[in-house]
Design a protein around this motif. Structure first.
Motif, PDB file in Angstrom:
ATOM      1  N   UNK A 100      11.000   5.682  12.941  1.00 37.35           N
ATOM      2  CA  UNK A 100      11.936   6.345  12.027  1.00 37.35           C
ATOM      3  C   UNK A 100      11.457   6.536  10.594  1.00 37.35           C
ATOM      4  N   UNK A 101      10.497   5.716  10.144  1.00 35.61           N
ATOM      5  CA  UNK A 101      10.151   5.741   8.717  1.00 35.61           C
ATOM      6  C   UNK A 101       8.671   5.394   8.515  1.00 35.61           C
ATOM      7  N   UNK A 102       7.825   6.446   8.488  1.00 37.38           N
ATOM      8  CA  UNK A 102       6.373   6.232   8.378  1.00 37.38           C
ATOM      9  C   UNK A 102       5.987   5.573   7.037  1.00 37.38           C
ATOM     10  N   UNK A 103       6.776   5.835   5.975  1.00 39.60           N
ATOM     11  CA  UNK A 103       6.483   5.210   4.684  1.00 39.60           C
ATOM     12  C   UNK A 103       6.706   3.703   4.756  1.00 39.60           C
ATOM     13  N   UNK A 104       7.756   3.308   5.460  1.00 41.52           N
ATOM     14  CA  UNK A 104       8.031   1.881   5.628  1.00 41.52           C
ATOM     15  C   UNK A 104       6.964   1.229   6.509  1.00 41.52           C
ATOM     16  N   UNK A 105       6.467   1.959   7.524  1.00 43.41           N
ATOM     17  CA  UNK A 105       5.391   1.436   8.372  1.00 43.41           C
ATOM     18  C   UNK A 105       4.152   1.153   7.518  1.00 43.41           C
TER      19      UNK A 105
END
Length: 625
Positions: free
Chosen positions: A586-591
């Motif tokens: 859902x959230x590549x920045x958070x990954x």
């Protein structure tokens, strides 16, 4: 009287010898005393074949007399003496050794071996003398002769008078210069020190008239001076005494007298060999490490004697580097010495002695380990690092040293040997496992230990920088290879859970590929961990360089930026993995944030520096918002 000239080659040799061969001027006294001892030895051998001569050892001695007013130093002996021809032959031609000729002619084989096999020792006197005068009367002769020389301009020989048989050498000591002080060779305390250092074990008494003081009766600060003849040397060296006559205290006293250390030795080794090469030795294993042991200033080596005469303070060739902590001395009759006693030939005898000494030290350490474990551990605390260094630097010695190595054990909570570790390995254990870190406490907290310790396997803790390098050189012990708990393949059989892990790893391949891309240049791979149980993440390594080795190499002044090949391992059974999956979906920045945090966390666990601490702290703040 016309002077006789030295031969041209002898004159050149004399000049060269005085200026360069002898490194210390004090050596001259050693040489002259050794020659005097030879002269008495010759009288002893003469008495064996001449019934008119009675050799009473109490009548034979060497006398050293200093006269400050006349600036003379006299060394006299009661030995065999020299005829006019002897003076001309032995003192007129440099490198002509009367002692060596005498030895060869008489085939001397018993304990009174001739020391002076060195030809030019007499001429060392010219290092400190303006003029040297030799007065000698040979046994069986009613005439005495005087030989005199100032060195460069040749010598004279003339008839003189002398009451008794023997030789008297009188040195006119040089005046002081801006660079050199020669007064020291006229001082009683200095002469006594030189005699004790080099000639303490000459078998005949070396006597001096020494000035003593007594407080005047009824006074506090008034003194009477008187002269007393003293024997300066101890004559019988401890190493030539029967071992049964000596006590531990005798050996400890000798250790202190020779200033081998301020501590007490843990162990001594007394060696007497009478075989292919003849020698005696007393070696000590010190209790404490010298303050300069691991510095450039430390010099290894044993004192080397030839027939009781000190040749070298530190003969480095007698000890391998890994036994450089050993103190002591070696006395041999068989060493080949060239020109002066300072120049030692690298011959077969020296190598044989060194080989035997190396074997004796190893045997003594093994005995200490088996019979006096507490003492051995005390020794190992001081010098174990040197043994490991020997394994690393000297491939030929690794088999000899491996049984002496010790490491802290995860199970025993104390130091153990490799033999003890292997003897209790379970049948299914393939490797000798180890973990490296700064302290035992930090190693115990390493996530990489979990799988190995859960299997009940023992782990050796490496806390010194040399440990892992030495073990890599050793490679295996009793056919069991060494394996770091951080290595990619631990050699532990896979169970059903690990088979499940493989299928889950394939299922999440895209997630791990993304994390690997985020950490590009920092790790070579990101994968599921088979070793983690409760921790979320750890670093593993592939290849020859481990993380601890990287830290050591990076700290070196000439480091070439050698780095370990790191793999980030993720525990799929930890809650953190669920957060990674959600972020991936859902959230590549958070990954990206989570991946960098986990990588930096793994670095911190290993004690490695974080590349950008500010970025790391900002990332921590982000997950708190």
């Amino acid at each position: 009287m016309a002077k006789k000239q030295f031969k041209a080659e002898s004159k050149r040799l004399l000049e060269m010898m005085i200026n360069s061969i002898y490194t210390q001027k004090e050596i001259f006294l050693r040489e002259l005393i050794s020659n005097a001892s030879d002269a008495i030895d010759k009288m002893y051998y003469k008495a064996l074949t001449d019934e008119t001569i009675t050799f009473n050892q109490d009548d034979y001695y060497i006398k050293v007399v200093a006269d400050k007013e006349k600036r003379t130093l006299t060394i006299s002996d009661t030995g065999i003496g020299m005829t006019k021809d002897d003076l001309k032959t032995n003192l007129g031609t440099i490198a002509k050794s009367g002692s060596l000729t005498f030895k060869n002619e008489n085939e001397i084989k018993d304990g009174h071996d001739i020391i002076g096999q060195f030809g030019v020792g007499f001429y060392s006197a010219f290092m400190v003398a303006d003029v040297v005068t030799v007065t000698s009367k040979a046994v069986g002769s009613d005439k005495a002769y005087k030989w005199e020389s100032d060195g460069a301009d040749g010598y004279t020989i003339e008839e003189t008078t002398k009451d008794s048989v023997g030789t008297e050498i009188t040195i006119k000591v040089k005046e002081n210069t801006e660079d050199e002080s020669y007064d020291e060779f006229l001082e009683d305390y200095r002469l006594k020190a030189i005699i004790k250092k080099y000639s303490d074990f000459i078998r005949y008494p070396i006597k001096m008239d020494v000035t003593q003081k007594n407080r005047k009766e009824g006074t506090e600060d008034e003194w009477d001076e008187y002269t007393e003849e003293q024997t300066i040397n101890s004559m019988v060296p401890i190493w030539r005494k029967n071992k049964n006559e000596l006590t531990t205290e005798d050996y400890e006293n000798f250790y202190q007298e020779k200033h081998y250390g301020f501590d007490k030795p843990l162990k001594h080794i007394h060696i007497s060999v009478d075989g292919a090469v003849r020698y005696n030795a007393i070696l000590y294993i010190p209790e404490n490490i010298p303050f300069d042991y691991y510095s450039k200033e430390f010099e290894k080596g044993l004192e080397l004697y030839s027939n009781g005469v000190l040749i070298m303070d530190k003969c480095a060739d007698l000890l391998p580097d890994h036994f450089s902590f050993v103190k002591g001395m070696v006395d041999s009759e068989d060493l080949s010495l060239n020109i002066s006693r300072e120049i030692l030939q690298h011959d077969r005898q020296l190598k044989l002695i060194a080989k035997n000494i190396k074997s004796k030290i190893k045997s003594q350490l093994q005995s200490l380990l088996k019979e006096e474990r507490e003492k051995y551990e005390q020794f190992y605390k001081s010098f174990g690092r040197q043994l490991k260094y020997g394994v690393y630097t000297d491939f030929s010695s690794k088999d000899a040293l491996q049984d002496l190595l010790m490491f802290y054990s995860s199970k025993e909570k104390k130091m153990v040997t490799l033999e003890e570790y292997v003897s209790r390995m379970p049948e299914d254990q393939k490797y000798i496992y180890y973990a490296a870190g700064e302290t035992h406490e930090r190693i115990e907290k390493l996530p990489q230990l979990e799988l190995v310790t859960d299997k009940g396997y023992e782990v050796l803790y490496f806390t010194e920088d040399i440990d892992e390098f030495a073990i890599r050189m050793l490679s295996s012990y009793k056919e069991k290879e060494f394996k770091s708990v951080s290595s990619g393949d631990l050699g532990i059989e896979e169970d059903e859970n690990q088979e499940t892990t493989k299928s889950e790893e394939n299922e999440h391949k895209e997630l791990f590929d993304s994390m690997k891309e985020i950490l590009s240049g920092k790790v070579t791979d990101v994968r599921v961990s088979k070793r983690l149980k409760t921790h979320p993440v750890c670093l593993a390594t592939e290849g020859e360089v481990s993380i601890e080795m990287e830290k050591i190499l990076q700290a070196m002044p000439d480091n070439q930026n050698i780095k370990a090949s790191k793999v980030l391992e993720i525990n799929m059974n930890h809650e953190v993995f669920q957060s990674l999956k959600r972020a991936f979906e859902t959230d590549k920045e958070k990954l990206n944030l989570y991946t960098n945090l986990l990588y930096n966390q793994a670095l911190l666990i290993e004690g490695l520096p974080i590349t950008d601490p500010v970025e790391f702290t900002n990332d921590v703040c982000k997950i708190m918002i």
